[in-house]
Design an enzyme around this catalytic site. Structure first.
Site, PDB file in Angstrom:
ATOM      1  N   ASP A 130       0.843  -1.201   0.000  1.00 10.47           N
ATOM      2  CA  ASP A 130       0.000   0.000   0.000  1.00 10.47           C
ATOM      3  C   ASP A 130       0.880   1.253   0.000  1.00 10.47           C
ATOM      4  OD1 ASP A 130      -2.301   1.466   0.009  1.00 10.47           O
ATOM      5  OD2 ASP A 130      -2.794   1.119   2.118  1.00 10.47           O
ATOM      6  N   ASN A 184     -10.468  -2.805  -6.380  1.00 10.69           N
ATOM      7  CA  ASN A 184      -9.623  -1.904  -7.185  1.00 10.69           C
ATOM      8  C   ASN A 184     -10.178  -1.651  -8.599  1.00 10.69           C
ATOM      9  OD1 ASN A 184      -6.414  -2.971  -5.777  1.00 10.69           O
ATOM     10  ND2 ASN A 184      -7.757  -1.279  -5.184  1.00 10.69           N
TER      11      ASN A 184
HETATM   12  C1  FPP Z   1      -1.635   0.159  -3.378  1.00 17.78           C
HETATM   13  O1  FPP Z   1      -1.204   1.494  -3.427  1.00 17.78           O
HETATM   14  C2  FPP Z   1      -1.061  -0.573  -4.476  1.00 17.78           C
HETATM   15  C3  FPP Z   1      -1.773  -1.135  -5.486  1.00 17.78           C
HETATM   16  C4  FPP Z   1      -3.232  -1.084  -5.581  1.00 17.78           C
HETATM   17  C5  FPP Z   1      -1.095  -1.811  -6.596  1.00 17.78           C
HETATM   18  C6  FPP Z   1       0.082  -2.661  -6.237  1.00 17.78           C
HETATM   19  C7  FPP Z   1       0.903  -2.827  -7.428  1.00 17.78           C
HETATM   20  C8  FPP Z   1       2.248  -2.796  -7.473  1.00 17.78           C
HETATM   21  C9  FPP Z   1       3.103  -2.735  -6.299  1.00 17.78           C
HETATM   22  C10 FPP Z   1       2.969  -2.807  -8.759  1.00 17.78           C
HETATM   23  C11 FPP Z   1       3.075  -4.033  -9.547  1.00 17.78           C
HETATM   24  C12 FPP Z   1       2.853  -5.331  -8.872  1.00 17.78           C
HETATM   25  C13 FPP Z   1       3.554  -6.434  -9.179  1.00 17.78           C
HETATM   26  C14 FPP Z   1       3.222  -7.727  -8.535  1.00 17.78           C
HETATM   27  C15 FPP Z   1       4.670  -6.422 -10.116  1.00 17.78           C
HETATM   28  P1  FPP Z   1      -2.278   2.640  -3.636  1.00 17.78           P
HETATM   29  O2  FPP Z   1      -2.313   2.979  -5.080  1.00 17.78           O
HETATM   30  O3  FPP Z   1      -3.585   2.228  -3.052  1.00 17.78           O
HETATM   31  O4  FPP Z   1      -1.622   3.790  -2.803  1.00 17.78           O
HETATM   32  P2  FPP Z   1      -2.373   4.947  -2.005  1.00 17.78           P
HETATM   33  O5  FPP Z   1      -3.225   4.284  -0.950  1.00 17.78           O
HETATM   34  O6  FPP Z   1      -1.260   5.744  -1.429  1.00 17.78           O
HETATM   35  O7  FPP Z   1      -3.191   5.713  -3.008  1.00 17.78           O
END
Ligand code: FPP
Length: 243
Positions: free
Chosen positions: A21, A69
């Protein structure tokens, strides 16, 4: 730095699961787009796989995209799916090098065809590897997974293949998408929140939970070592009284 000895396997988890996250907040702090945050998040995934090698952690499960998501802007979803495909292209040699099998949990059929095809190829190519398992949760929701298991069990009862009296924790485990994995020992969540957000609800029953305020792209070697050191200090009782 931590004083934890990465070679002492008794105090390291066998199965580490991570709620990644904070990519968006990391990007906003730097005036970057959310997609650039996810790109930096993918680099953190590579570092984490390397750290699992160092600490001899066989099973790594990453929550990359939840069923919720899909409500994000279409442009962010498209960029994430594109990034996943690129990650597979670029990191397949690492899976080969460490003999890691790729596994996906979640509704793979909902993913765009191009991403799905790359994932299926990587799954097939790594199917015979047995040194490690990298499980990526994509369009995953634990309640959805449990609902699927309940439906499959109900169907077996209807078809006369299973008696209601024979439904047990073991049969439920066997009908989850994680049937071939041990339960996670440690669940790490980055970016400060202290909740499971529909991740591995059944499997997490006895997992240790570790939350760090670091945003996922900042989750590096020191953060990993700190999590391992904390895990090694936890006394896992599994509901029992230890003498
Ligand atoms: C949460 O951060 C993250 C995600 C929803 C996506 C996770 C994806 C990756 C780490 C990249 C690629 C994955 C792989 C397996 C190669 P957020 O966007 O919710 O952050 P925020 O809460 O700060 O907005």
């Amino acid at each position: 730095m931590s004083d934890h000895d990465p070679t002492s396997s008794a105090s390291t988890p066998q199965h580490l699961a991570i709620i990644m996250d904070g990519n968006g907040r990391w990007a906003r702090q730097r005036g970057l787009s959310r997609s650039e945050g996810h790109r930096a998040g993918a680099d953190a995934v590579v570092r984490t796989i390397e750290n699992c090698q160092k600490y001899k952690i066989k099973y790594l499960t990453l929550y990359a995209f939840s069923t919720e998501n899909w409500k994000r802007p279409a442009s962010e979803i498209a960029a994430l799916m594109q990034l996943l495909g690129e990650f597979i292209d670029k990191q397949s040699p690492m899976l080969d090098k460490y003999r890691i099998r790729l596994k996906i949990i979640g509704e793979m059929e909902r993913l765009p065809a191009a991403t799905r095809q790359k994932l299926q190829e990587a799954i097939a190519r790594s199917a015979h590897y047995d040194a490690g398992v990298l499980t990526v949760a994509l369009s995953y929701g634990s309640r959805n997974e449990i609902t699927g298991a309940v439906k499959a069990l109900a169907q077996k009862v209807l078809d006369g293949q299973l008696k209601v009296a024979d439904i047990s924790e073991k049969t439920i485990h066997e009908h989850l998408q994680t049937a071939d994995l041990p339960d996670p020992d440690l669940i790490i969540r980055s970016a400060g929140e202290q909740r499971l957000s529909n991740f591995l609800l059944w499997q997490a029953s006895y997992a240790e939970f570790y939350s760090t305020t670091a945003f996922w792209p900042d989750f590096g070697d020191d953060e990993f070592a700190a999590a391992m050191a904390e895990y090694s200090r936890r006394q896992r009782r599994f509901g029992e009284v230890l003498s």
